[in-house]
Design a protein around this motif. Structure first.
Motif, PDB file in Angstrom:
ATOM      1  N   ALA A   4       0.047 -10.389   5.076  1.00  0.00           N
ATOM      2  CA  ALA A   4       0.949  -9.289   5.421  1.00  0.00           C
ATOM      3  C   ALA A   4       0.625  -8.078   4.559  1.00  0.00           C
ATOM      4  CB  ALA A   4       2.412  -9.692   5.223  1.00  0.00           C
ATOM      5  N   THR A   5       0.778  -6.906   5.143  1.00  0.00           N
ATOM      6  CA  THR A   5       0.643  -5.663   4.386  1.00  0.00           C
ATOM      7  C   THR A   5       1.908  -4.835   4.593  1.00  0.00           C
ATOM      8  OG1 THR A   5      -0.445  -4.517   6.225  1.00  0.00           O
ATOM      9  CG2 THR A   5      -1.854  -5.602   4.609  1.00  0.00           C
ATOM     10  N   ILE A   6       2.375  -4.211   3.526  1.00  0.00           N
ATOM     11  CA  ILE A   6       3.585  -3.393   3.574  1.00  0.00           C
ATOM     12  C   ILE A   6       3.254  -1.988   3.105  1.00  0.00           C
ATOM     13  CG2 ILE A   6       5.957  -3.121   2.760  1.00  0.00           C
ATOM     14  CD1 ILE A   6       5.958  -6.126   2.131  1.00  0.00           C
ATOM     15  N   TRP A   7       3.579  -1.021   3.930  1.00  0.00           N
ATOM     16  CA  TRP A   7       3.415   0.380   3.546  1.00  0.00           C
ATOM     17  C   TRP A   7       4.699   0.804   2.837  1.00  0.00           C
ATOM     18  CZ3 TRP A   7       2.881   4.941   7.596  1.00  0.00           C
ATOM     19  CH2 TRP A   7       2.800   6.159   6.892  1.00  0.00           C
ATOM     20  N   VAL A  63       0.848  -1.190   0.000  1.00  0.00           N
ATOM     21  CA  VAL A  63       0.000   0.000   0.000  1.00  0.00           C
ATOM     22  C   VAL A  63       0.886   1.243   0.000  1.00  0.00           C
ATOM     23  CG1 VAL A  63      -1.819  -1.244   1.205  1.00  0.00           C
ATOM     24  CG2 VAL A  63      -0.176   0.082   2.529  1.00  0.00           C
ATOM     25  N   THR A  64       0.297   2.364  -0.366  1.00  0.00           N
ATOM     26  CA  THR A  64       1.071   3.612  -0.465  1.00  0.00           C
ATOM     27  C   THR A  64       0.642   4.636   0.570  1.00  0.00           C
ATOM     28  OG1 THR A  64      -0.467   4.437  -2.153  1.00  0.00           O
ATOM     29  CG2 THR A  64       1.508   3.283  -2.925  1.00  0.00           C
ATOM     30  N   ALA A  65      -0.292   4.269   1.447  1.00  0.00           N
ATOM     31  CA  ALA A  65      -0.751   5.176   2.500  1.00  0.00           C
ATOM     32  C   ALA A  65      -1.084   4.347   3.739  1.00  0.00           C
ATOM     33  CB  ALA A  65      -1.990   5.960   2.041  1.00  0.00           C
ATOM     34  N   PRO A  66      -0.970   4.937   4.923  1.00  0.00           N
ATOM     35  CA  PRO A  66      -1.215   4.166   6.149  1.00  0.00           C
ATOM     36  C   PRO A  66      -2.620   3.588   6.226  1.00  0.00           C
ATOM     37  CG  PRO A  66      -1.030   6.520   6.617  1.00  0.00           C
ATOM     38  CD  PRO A  66      -0.565   6.320   5.221  1.00  0.00           C
ATOM     39  N   SER A  67      -3.592   4.250   5.618  1.00  0.00           N
ATOM     40  CA  SER A  67      -4.959   3.728   5.648  1.00  0.00           C
ATOM     41  C   SER A  67      -5.056   2.367   4.967  1.00  0.00           C
ATOM     42  CB  SER A  67      -5.907   4.716   4.969  1.00  0.00           C
ATOM     43  OG  SER A  67      -5.509   4.964   3.627  1.00  0.00           O
ATOM     44  N   GLY A  68      -4.131   2.100   4.045  1.00  0.00           N
ATOM     45  CA  GLY A  68      -4.147   0.829   3.334  1.00  0.00           C
ATOM     46  C   GLY A  68      -3.742  -0.360   4.179  1.00  0.00           C
ATOM     47  N   LEU A  69      -3.146  -0.107   5.350  1.00  0.00           N
ATOM     48  CA  LEU A  69      -2.707  -1.210   6.209  1.00  0.00           C
ATOM     49  C   LEU A  69      -3.876  -2.033   6.736  1.00  0.00           C
ATOM     50  CD1 LEU A  69       0.144   0.601   8.182  1.00  0.00           C
ATOM     51  CD2 LEU A  69       0.416  -1.171   6.430  1.00  0.00           C
ATOM     52  N   THR A  70      -5.092  -1.494   6.676  1.00  0.00           N
ATOM     53  CA  THR A  70      -6.265  -2.269   7.099  1.00  0.00           C
ATOM     54  C   THR A  70      -6.498  -3.472   6.190  1.00  0.00           C
ATOM     55  OG1 THR A  70      -7.699  -0.816   5.789  1.00  0.00           O
ATOM     56  CG2 THR A  70      -7.404  -0.263   8.117  1.00  0.00           C
ATOM     57  N   ALA A  71      -5.781  -3.554   5.080  1.00  0.00           N
ATOM     58  CA  ALA A  71      -5.896  -4.714   4.184  1.00  0.00           C
ATOM     59  C   ALA A  71      -5.519  -6.008   4.889  1.00  0.00           C
ATOM     60  CB  ALA A  71      -5.012  -4.514   2.953  1.00  0.00           C
ATOM     61  N   PRO A  80       7.051   0.046   7.001  1.00  0.00           N
ATOM     62  CA  PRO A  80       6.420  -0.812   8.006  1.00  0.00           C
ATOM     63  C   PRO A  80       5.716  -2.007   7.346  1.00  0.00           C
ATOM     64  CG  PRO A  80       5.751   1.497   8.251  1.00  0.00           C
ATOM     65  CD  PRO A  80       6.380   1.350   6.906  1.00  0.00           C
ATOM     66  N   ILE A  81       5.805  -3.150   7.991  1.00  0.00           N
ATOM     67  CA  ILE A  81       5.073  -4.339   7.548  1.00  0.00           C
ATOM     68  C   ILE A  81       4.253  -4.864   8.724  1.00  0.00           C
ATOM     69  CG2 ILE A  81       7.077  -5.836   8.045  1.00  0.00           C
ATOM     70  CD1 ILE A  81       6.073  -7.715   5.833  1.00  0.00           C
ATOM     71  N   ILE A  82       3.004  -5.204   8.459  1.00  0.00           N
ATOM     72  CA  ILE A  82       2.175  -5.882   9.447  1.00  0.00           C
ATOM     73  C   ILE A  82       2.043  -7.332   9.012  1.00  0.00           C
ATOM     74  CG2 ILE A  82      -0.092  -6.067  10.528  1.00  0.00           C
ATOM     75  CD1 ILE A  82      -0.451  -3.100  10.246  1.00  0.00           C
ATOM     76  N   LEU A  83       2.369  -8.246   9.919  1.00  0.00           N
ATOM     77  CA  LEU A  83       2.340  -9.679   9.638  1.00  0.00           C
ATOM     78  C   LEU A  83       1.343 -10.368  10.568  1.00  0.00           C
ATOM     79  CD1 LEU A  83       6.158  -9.736   9.726  1.00  0.00           C
ATOM     80  CD2 LEU A  83       5.000 -10.785   7.778  1.00  0.00           C
ATOM     81  N   ARG A  84       0.527 -11.219  10.030  1.00  0.00           N
ATOM     82  CA  ARG A  84      -0.334 -12.032  10.880  1.00  0.00           C
ATOM     83  C   ARG A  84       0.510 -13.030  11.667  1.00  0.00           C
ATOM     84  NH1 ARG A  84      -5.623 -13.812   7.266  1.00  0.00           N
ATOM     85  NH2 ARG A  84      -6.481 -11.693   6.955  1.00  0.00           N
TER      86      ARG A  84
END
Length: 215
Positions: free
Chosen positions: A32-35, A16-24, A164-168
């Motif tokens: 995983a989502t990567i900003w 994603v290109t914006a922090p709001s996209g991390l809700t993916a 930043p990366i969010i990982l399950r």
């Protein structure tokens, strides 16, 4: 071997290109989502040149709105020089704590600032948490890949520094698990020092403390 994202990884990771996209991260097939973002060059020059002993180190559980003040105190204790770049680091980490807490709908976060110069967590794994945010401010970013039949990934990608990366984790209510594994890059003997921010969602600090005490 570091390769371009293969199609299989495209199926379970989202850039994603914006922090709001991390809700993916809440989408059914997303592990995983990567900003995708680039650090400011002057900030990167500053943090890369900082003596390792002056990098902030921290492990604490707190509300997201308390992160900024806590990190100011920690930076003072660690001797991180007072300057605009230090403010940028603290403000960014504080913002990520708020963003992550909002994405995970958690009242608290467990925050770690880790300074790493060894092969810590060099084995591919999934964290024993619901989800985790990792942002590498200095050094090589987190590496990840898709496991087949329990083996290490054949194709390994590296999260860009500053992204930043969010990982399950294993506590995410997902069946079956995606097989997306990650690790800290092996850097022992290279002279590299990494600084990474790690955030976990915490709903009840008292319950978390009791669980830690039992172990």
């Amino acid at each position: 071997m570091i390769l371009d994202t293969p199609p299989a990884l495209d199926d379970c990771t989202t850039s994603v290109t914006a922090p709001s996209g991390l809700t993916a991260i809440h989408q059914p097939a997303c592990a995983a989502t990567i900003w995708q973002r680039d650090p400011l060059p002057r900030f990167q020059r500053w943090i890369d040149a900082l003596p390792p002993e002056q990098l902030p180190k921290a492990r604490l559980i707190l509300r997201p709105d308390a992160v900024c003040d806590a990190l100011i105190n920690i930076a003072d204790q660690c001797g991180t020089p007072t300057c605009e770049e230090r403010n940028m680091l603290i403000e960014d980490a504080s913002a990520l704590a708020s963003i992550f807490a909002n994405v995970m709908d958690s009242a608290y976060v467990r925050l770690r600032f880790d300074v790493v110069d060894t092969n810590a967590c060099r084995k591919f794994h999934i964290d024993a948490v619901k989800a985790r945010l990792v942002c590498t401010y200095r050094g090589t970013g987190t590496q990840y890949g898709l496991s087949e039949n329990g083996h290490d990934p054949a194709q390994i990608l590296t999260v860009p520094t500053g992204a930043p990366i969010i990982l399950r984790g294993t506590r995410w209510p997902e069946t079956p698990v995606s097989g997306l594994l990650h690790r800290s890059p092996p850097i022992a003997g290279t002279g590299e020092t990494r600084l990474l921010l790690v955030l976990d969602p915490i709903d009840d600090p008292a319950e978390e403390a009791a669980a830690a005490y039992k172990h």
